[in-house]
Scaffold this motif. Structure first.
Motif, PDB file in Angstrom:
ATOM      1  N   GLN A  28       0.824  -1.204   0.000  1.00  0.00           N
ATOM      2  CA  GLN A  28       0.000   0.000   0.000  1.00  0.00           C
ATOM      3  C   GLN A  28       0.862   1.260   0.000  1.00  0.00           C
TER       4      GLN A  28
ATOM      5  N   GLU B  71     -10.240   5.332  -0.329  1.00  0.00           N
ATOM      6  CA  GLU B  71     -10.016   4.320   0.702  1.00  0.00           C
ATOM      7  C   GLU B  71     -11.352   3.767   1.216  1.00  0.00           C
ATOM      8  N   ARG B  72     -12.013   4.514   2.086  1.00  0.00           N
ATOM      9  CA  ARG B  72     -13.302   4.064   2.615  1.00  0.00           C
ATOM     10  C   ARG B  72     -14.295   5.208   2.556  1.00  0.00           C
ATOM     11  N   TYR B 105     -15.260  10.435   1.596  1.00  0.00           N
ATOM     12  CA  TYR B 105     -14.351   9.293   1.573  1.00  0.00           C
ATOM     13  C   TYR B 105     -13.089   9.621   2.362  1.00  0.00           C
ATOM     14  N   ARG B 198      -6.558  -4.994   7.273  1.00  0.00           N
ATOM     15  CA  ARG B 198      -7.927  -4.648   6.963  1.00  0.00           C
ATOM     16  C   ARG B 198      -8.929  -5.217   7.956  1.00  0.00           C
ATOM     17  N   GLU B 202     -11.582  -3.384  10.512  1.00  0.00           N
ATOM     18  CA  GLU B 202     -13.026  -3.584  10.406  1.00  0.00           C
ATOM     19  C   GLU B 202     -13.622  -4.104  11.711  1.00  0.00           C
ATOM     20  N   ASN B 210     -16.140  -1.371   2.530  1.00  0.00           N
ATOM     21  CA  ASN B 210     -15.344  -0.162   2.486  1.00  0.00           C
ATOM     22  C   ASN B 210     -15.881   0.939   3.398  1.00  0.00           C
ATOM     23  N   ASN B 234      -8.509   4.234   7.067  1.00  0.00           N
ATOM     24  CA  ASN B 234      -8.286   3.978   5.642  1.00  0.00           C
ATOM     25  C   ASN B 234      -8.455   2.481   5.415  1.00  0.00           C
ATOM     26  N   GLU B 235      -8.176   2.061   4.182  1.00  0.00           N
ATOM     27  CA  GLU B 235      -8.380   0.656   3.879  1.00  0.00           C
ATOM     28  C   GLU B 235      -7.528  -0.243   4.778  1.00  0.00           C
ATOM     29  N   GLU B 236      -6.240   0.012   4.798  1.00  0.00           N
ATOM     30  CA  GLU B 236      -5.337  -0.828   5.575  1.00  0.00           C
ATOM     31  C   GLU B 236      -4.464  -0.006   6.490  1.00  0.00           C
TER      32      GLU B 236
END
Ligand SMILES: Cc1cc2nc3c(=O)[nH]c(=O)nc-3n(C[C@H](O)[C@H](O)[C@H](O)COP(=O)(O)OP(=O)(O)OC[C@H]3O[C@@H](n4cnc5c(N)ncnc54)[C@H](O)[C@@H]3O)c2cc1C
Ligand SMILES: Cc1cc2nc3c(=O)[nH]c(=O)nc-3n(C[C@H](O)[C@H](O)[C@H](O)COP(=O)(O)OP(=O)(O)OC[C@H]3O[C@@H](n4cnc5c(N)ncnc54)[C@H](O)[C@@H]3O)c2cc1C
Ligand SMILES: Nc1ncnc2c1ncn2[C@@H]1O[C@H](COP(=O)(O)O)[C@@H](O)[C@H]1O
Lengths: 285, 437, 365
Positions: A28, B71-72, B105, B198, B202, B210, B234-236
């Motif tokens: 990433q 990202e999300r 986002y 991730r 979550e 997302n 963010n995503e990760e």
């Protein structure tokens, strides 16, 4: 004179992280850079251009995004950028890479004139093999000059080049004839910045883009994964050592600490004291 | 050197959201645009939380969602008031935010800006990276006619220069177009990116797919200085940061780094970051002076957009959307003048300000014009006493310890009175509401 | 090599992950080491490779052979004898005036010929400038796989060479096979493998090969050779004691403290990569993945965090001592001894403590 410099766009490995749990690579946001070793090669090519007048073509095999790196070489002052890109190249090892690049170099010779000198970096920071340069030289029948610290003389009329090569245990003073493939040693020079004209030219330039077919590759089994004799079966993170360091602690000042550390070293490596006496003895007679 | 003969229609200095918006819109309309960015690529020097507000970008690239690196999308907003051990606050989470075209986002600026920049190039602008504009070139009448860069070579000419150079605005300053930014109208924010798998993110924030969460925090975490902290998923990774007005840092002697370390160690934040790996650390200024700090925006041959024009709504943490909007509006102004073959004179370019007045940018900044000052003046109360009092009250109220509720009410009340802040707090609340209106 | 490949190859490549050795490769047998000789000297890495090659050959139940090439029969025979004493059963000896100095063209031609004639299944070279220069050309000529800079060699259940090397800038390791081509080639850096015991008087047979080189056919000429003993190149890889500093020292002035300690210990000194980039030390003193691999009896690292790229270069040391102000520094995870202290104040004290201790010992003996 026509000079080709092979560069590779690589992930800035200083910024790659391994996922602590899954052991996979976390890509990433990992930025890409021009393989730092290749910049020494490019700068050397530009110096030859300054001195003798030459066209410098930069070549890379990589994904379409590698055009960014190519464009950057134009801002430094390279004249032309060629991108060799095709999904058939994915997964190439050094043998397959040097095959594809040598085919592209053949096409470059046809279209823009045969290069007297091909430069590559000493090695890449992601592959780290130092094999692609020699591979290209062999395939094209160029004289191979690796680990070159300095180009001392070029005689265009005689088509000869004299270089200093870093060898084991010393430096070789070599003379060879064109065409040659040179891999430049690090720290042999420093990359220039490029003028505003170079920068504007780079922003305007078209990157010449070829696929496998365009460079005349008919036998795709020589490319990519299929053309690579080596097979990566496993990728894994280095195992942590079971025991951590024994931490030396001592009351008192820094002298006490130093004394405790010396004791601990001799306790850990009982043989070392004898060696030390031998190695360091003469200072204390 | 033929390329130097014909001036560009426009030169854009900087490739942040404002510069990219301006360059994109002009190039798309066929103008001959040169954009110059000092960073290695667009986004390389930029720092942001970062929340992207869809609307401003939608007005420029309607189908951006299909290709922009997002990202999300944010489905939950938490506003926390913190003292040293606790936080109280408000949560708003709604499934409505899982709409087809989400409204906000989280993004990573390095990636987002790079994408935006690629669109600028696709639209036909020339973009130079790793090139810093050092000064504006003016003709005898003082009209700006081009720029000089830190690269060797001749100056580059253009009919108009759009200054999208961000908060420092050194080019504009050095060229005497506007004053230096004041230490009490800019905040310094520090931010870290924390890597987390991730699934961990979550699970920790109760998200799926997302979906993302935003936490905005204020209170004793800024040690009495005017500022706020934030945490975005963010995503990760998680972006976590904190910022305060620069002059406050100067007087308090607290370093931004200390502040961030303390924020991350706060018992409400720490568990959210547990087990993460810090990926990058960055510091950046945010213009927070609001409406009153906006400098002169146009002159002969030049226009200012984005942070360089102090276009940030500090109260709502909006910046990039104002940047994109001002960039777009400036571009539209320049396009209109170019089409009509009109001069880029001070009078003609003033049209930009008129157009801006009709957008949310000026309307919002005007509405909140009193707030930056108020928060700054009463920082001891807003960022120290009030959060502590609220927190104590909460604790007294929720702790079940055999004390009856009436006595608890009295205790809370007397606590407020003891610190003689109840009236102050009511007064400040009133002032805040007035400023808000 | 092949670092761009994912561990699970894509569909198109799946067939090659199985061993289907073509008929003409079945004659390839034995493990070879190309011995590196320059100016009559055998590079120690060749002996390290012979030690490892012996193990691989035993596992495969085949012979271990050395290839010695040069222009001076006497030194070649001495090198062959040394190779036997380090475990070789056989030595291919190629003597030709054109092999006086190492030159790619000549060496590639000779080595390729010997391989084609005598057909080894595994061919190992040192990952030195010479070895890398030669291996790349030979592998390309033979159209076979070559794995560079291995950190571990093994034979898997199917009898194939499993070559493990760092990838992605050293943050990961990968294991690479050359299943369907011969020979399987690999290079290993000096000091990565342990030096084997030398068995005095151990014998083997010499196989003469005739290179038949013609000097006029070889384009590149060596005009001169400037040996390092005439300059002050560091000899880090084979030093018994190494003291190194990192960015934690704070300044080039403080780096002198590392040199002082090295001097008292009779040690070589070196440093982490950033110091080379800052110009505090020359690149021949860089320790780590892109610098030198060291294997000293004692390694003292002051103000070095212990990044993976540094770690892979020092892990072979018998005793690693780390001095670092940060108790969580990664170096403590692989050091044997650690002390949480400011190197700038500790180093002088340590130098003094060692000096005093050595003085007492000297008096006593
Ligand atoms: C920590 C933090 C969190 C934030 N969070 C949010 C958020 O969540 N949502 C939001 O909408 N906004 C947020 N903002 C605000 C937002 O980042 C800014 O408002 C926005 O980036 C402004 O865009 P800009 O294009 O005007 O300036 P910038 O993004 O600063 O871009 C200016 C560009 O110009 C270049 N440049 C400068 N000088 C020169 C020169 N002389 N020559 C060439 N190039 C030059 C710079 O390198 C830079 O790329 C945040 C800001 C910070 C610091
Ligand atoms: C492709 C690639 C190849 C690389 N190859 C190499 C290589 O061959 N060799 C190499 O070394 N690196 C290499 N690196 C760089 C490596 O990743 C690290 O960045 C580098 O090793 C860090 O150097 P350092 O430990 O000196 O500095 P830092 O990581 O900055 O560490 C400094 C340390 O000093 C400590 N410290 C601070 N003050 C003091 C004090 N007063 N006293 C004691 N301790 C103190 C700190 O706690 C810290 O742990 C490579 C990187 C890449 C990407
Ligand atoms: N994909 C590629 N495209 C162009 N040149 C390359 C490529 N891969 C490697 N090279 C060149 O070969 C040199 C050695 O690479 P390597 O063998 O990977 O260490 C590099 O420094 C580059 O100059």
């Amino acid at each position: 004179m026509h000079i080709v410099v092979c560069i590779k766009q690589v992930p800035d490995s200083a910024q790659i992280r391994v996922h602590p749990v899954t052991n996979t690579i976390m890509r990433q946001g990992v930025p890409t850079i021009i393989n730092p070793y290749d910049l020494f090669a490019l700068e050397e090519a530009l110096r030859l251009k300054d001195k003798f007048g030459a066209t410098v073509t930069v070549l890379t095999m990589g994904p379409p995004t590698a055009a960014d790196s190519l464009r950057k070489t134009l801002t430094f002052g390279a004249d032309r950028a060629v991108l060799l890109t095709d999904r058939y190249f994915a997964g190439s090892d050094t043998l397959a890479t040097s095959y594809a690049l040598s085919m592209a170099l053949g096409k470059i010779a046809e279209e823009f004139g045969k290069p007297e000198i091909i430069f590559t970096g000493k090695q890449t920071i992601d592959g780290d093999t130092a094999q692609v340069g020699p591979g290209i030289a062999k395939r094209l029948g160029y004289n191979q000059l690796t680990y070159i610290a300095r180009i001392s003389e070029v005689d265009l009329d005689a088509a000869t080049i004299r270089v200093e090569r870093r060898a084991e245990g010393g430096v070789q003073d070599l003379v060879s004839s064109f065409p040659v493939l040179i891999t430049m040693l690090e720290a042999s020079n420093e990359m220039r910045r490029g003028t505003i004209e170079n920068a504007l030219g780079a922003a305007r330039a078209e990157v010449v883009t070829w696929n496998a077919e365009a460079v005349g590759i008919e036998d795709l089994t020589k490319c990519g994964l299929r053309g690579s004799p080596t097979i990566v079966k496993k990728v894994f993170a280095p195992t942590a050592r079971a025991e951590k360091a024994e931490i030396v602690e001592a009351e008192g000042g820094v002298d006490a600490k130093a004394a405790a550390l010396v004791e601990a070293i001799f306790a850990k490596a009982p043989g070392i004291e004898g060696d030390l006496l031998e190695l360091a003895g003469e200072h204390y007679v | 050197m033929g390329q130097f003969d014909k001036p560009f229609d426009a030169i854009v200095v900087g490739a942040g959201p404002s510069g990219n918006a301006a360059a994109y819109v002009m190039a798309r309309e066929g103008l001959n645009v040169l954009q110059i960015e000092r960073g290695e690529y667009s986004g390389s020097k930029n720092v942001q939380g970062a929340i992207l507000y869809s609307d401003a970008l939608e007005k420029i690239i309607p189908d951006f969602r299909e290709e922009a690196p997002l990202e999300r999308h944010v489905i939950e907003q938490r506003m926390w008031m913190m003292d040293d051990a606790s936080h109280s606050g408000m949560h708003y989470r709604s499934n409505d935010f899982n709409e087809e075209k989400p409204n906000r986002y989280t993004i990573l600026r390095a990636q987002f800006d790079k994408w935006f920049s690629s669109k600028v190039k696709e639209a036909g602008a020339l973009v130079l990276y790793e090139t810093t504009v050092t000064e504006l070139v003016k003709d005898l009448s003082g009209k700006v006619i081009g720029v000089r860069t830190d690269r060797q070579g001749a100056p580059i000419m253009a009919n108009v220069v759009i200054l999208a150079e961000g908060v420092n605005g050194l080019v504009g300053q050095r060229s005497g177009l506007r004053p230096e930014v004041g230490a009490d109208t800019v905040a310094l924010a520090v931010k870290e990116m924390h890597f987390l798998p991730r699934e961990t993110i979550e699970a920790r924030f109760n998200l799926k797919g997302n979906e993302g969460v935003v936490i905005e925090a204020m209170g004793t975490i800024t040690k009495g200085m005017t500022g706020t902290g934030f945490l975005y998923t963010n995503e990760e990774s998680i972006s976590v940061g904190i910022g305060c007005i620069v002059s406050d840092f100067a007087t308090s002697g607290v370093t931004p780094n200390e502040l961030l370390e303390a924020f991350k160690a706060h018992p409400s934040i720490k568990p959210l970051l547990e087990g993460s790996e810090v990926k990058e650390y960055a510091a950046h200024l945010i213009p927070e002076g609001g409406y009153k700090a906006i400098p002169q925006l146009t002159g002969a041959g030049w226009v200012v957009v984005g942070d360089a024009g102090q276009f940030v709504n500090a109260v709502h943490r909006e910046g990039s959307n104002l940047a994109m909007t001002t960039g777009r509006v400036a571009a539209e102004t320049v396009i209109a003048l170019t089409r009509k073959r009109e001069e880029m004179s001070a009078a003609n370019l003033a049209d930009y300000e008129k157009r801006l007045g009709e957008t949310f940018v000026m309307k919002d900044l005007k509405k909140y014009k009193g707030i930056p000052e108020l928060l700054h003046r009463k920082k001891g109360a807003f960022f120290g006493a009030y959060p502590q009092l609220v927190s104590q009250a909460m604790q007294t109220w929720f702790r079940v310890d055999g004390v009856d509720k009436v006595s608890k009410e009295k205790a809370i009340y007397s606590n407020f009175r003891k610190t003689r802040t109840l009236r102050g707090m009511m007064g400040d609340a009133f002032r805040l509401v007035m400023a808000w209106r | 090599m092949a670092e761009d490949k994912k561990p699970a190859p894509a569909a198109g490549g799946r067939a090659q992950t199985k061993k289907e050795l073509p008929e003409h490769f079945k004659a390839y047998k034995h493990v070879w080491v190309a011995v590196e000789i320059e100016h009559g000297q055998v590079h120690p890495v060749s002996f390290e490779l012979l030690g490892e090659g012996r193990k691989l050959a035993d596992k495969r139940g085949v012979e271990l052979a050395a290839v010695v090439m040069g222009d001076d029969r006497e030194s070649l025979e001495a090198a062959a004898r040394a190779a036997f004493e380090y475990g070789a059963d056989c030595a291919y000896l190629a003597c030709d005036p054109a092999l006086k100095h190492y030159r790619n063209e000549a060496a590639t031609r000779v080595l390729t010929d010997i391989v084609n004639t005598y057909k080894p299944e595994i061919l190992l070279l040192g990952a030195t400038n010479l070895g890398r220069d030669l291996a790349g050309s030979v592998a390309t000529t033979l159209q076979t796989g070559l794995t560079a800079d291995c950190t571990e060699l093994a034979i898997d259940e199917e009898g194939s060479l499993a070559a493990t090397r760092p990838t992605f800038g050293g943050s990961l390791l990968c294991t690479i096979f050359t299943l369907n081509f011969r020979p399987q080639m690999a290079t290993v850096r000096p000091r990565v493998l342990a030096m084997p015991e030398r068995e005095e008087g151990r014998q083997g047979r010499i196989v003469e090969v005739t290179p038949g080189l013609v000097e006029d056919d070889i384009v590149t000429k060596v005009l001169d050779f400037i040996a390092d003993r005439d300059s002050d190149q560091a000899q880090l890889p084979y030093a018994d004691i190494v003291v190194a500093g990192g960015l934690g020292l704070g300044s080039v002035e403080n780096f002198q403290l590392v040199k002082d300690l090295a001097e008292v210990l009779g040690a070589e000194y070196g440093g982490s990569r950033p110091l080379v980039q800052k110009g505090w030390i020359t690149s021949d003193r860089q320790i780590g993945q892109t610098g030198k691999t060291i294997r000293p009896k004692l390694y003292i690292a002051a103000g070095i965090s212990g990044a993976i790229q540094h770690r892979v270069g020092v892990e072979g040391a018998d005793v690693i001592v780390a001095i670092n102000t940060d108790p969580d520094a990664p170096i403590f995870a692989f050091a044997h001894l650690g002390i949480v202290a400011d190197a700038v104040t500790l180093l002088p004290a340590l130098t003094a403590a060692f000096a005093a201790r050595l003085r007492v010992n000297r008096l006593a003996s």
